[in-house]
Write an enzyme that holds these catalytic residues in place. Sequence first.
Site: not given
Length: 297
Positions: A34, A65, A143, A162
């Site tokens: 990304q 958080q 991953d 998250d």
Amino acid sequence: KDGSWFTEISSLWPGTGLALKVDEVLFKGRSDFQDVAVVKTQAFGTVLILDGAIQCTDRDEFSYQEMIAHLPACALPAPPKKALVVGGGDGGVLRELSRHASLEEIHIAEIDGMVIDVSKKHFPQMAAGYTDPRVKVLVHVCDGIKFVQDAAEGTYDLIVVDSSDPVGPAEVLFQKPFFDAMHRALKPGGIVCTQAESLWYHLEIIKSLAAMCAEVFQGGAVQYAFTTIPTYPSGQIGFMICTKAGGSAPLDAREPRQPLPVTPEGRDYPPLRYYNHDVHRAAFVLPTFAKEALGPS
Ligand code: PUT
């Protein structure tokens, strides 16, 4: 560019976009997965942006958080010992989990090493979670799905996902094979808490996520809770909290059962600024339009 405005544009919130005045561009790069950017803004301090979407800012990260970590951790009937964070490369969820004195080991599976590196450099108050000597933090740059699939059955008391939004690298983190794997990796009575988007923009995504979770977590409970946060789309973001069957009745995550988390001694963490037990209970109270779409929590 320095001195310009960044506008967060995405097909996930069409026709709208939060704009932040940028004082300085601190980092811009492309990882294997990304676009990664870190900018200093006039109003929200340092901001992490992935593929054009805001992930966290100095000023309001604590809301997200604290809630994504403490809602599930405090709902558990027994103090958690072993936790896994999937994503969360900025370290903020690690920081929050490390306030739970019972945790002996926290694993993190983050796919993008560049996110970890820029966070350690530009977000020291979040990345502090990587260095708590009281908790064994094991960092896996990999991953997350494969990591969870490879974990032994019944390993974790708690899994926190998250993730970024369900486009690009995080799309798979909203799909059934990943939830099947998390269900398997949890201890009986264990709990999962995943980033579950905005009631204002993503009700259809939330509905189908809840339906899929109910299929996977049969005999457990699936509940949506939310927090307010000015720099996420619509100023609100939710969490899907799923508990694995284990006790005599499904665990109701609305009730906090663990004491307020505390900052480990000697750590330079900010105090808790959002989460408390009243906020915990209130986070599950949904407005009428959401209750009609999702059913009672
Ligand atoms: N980690 C949560 C990111 C959400 C961005 N829209």
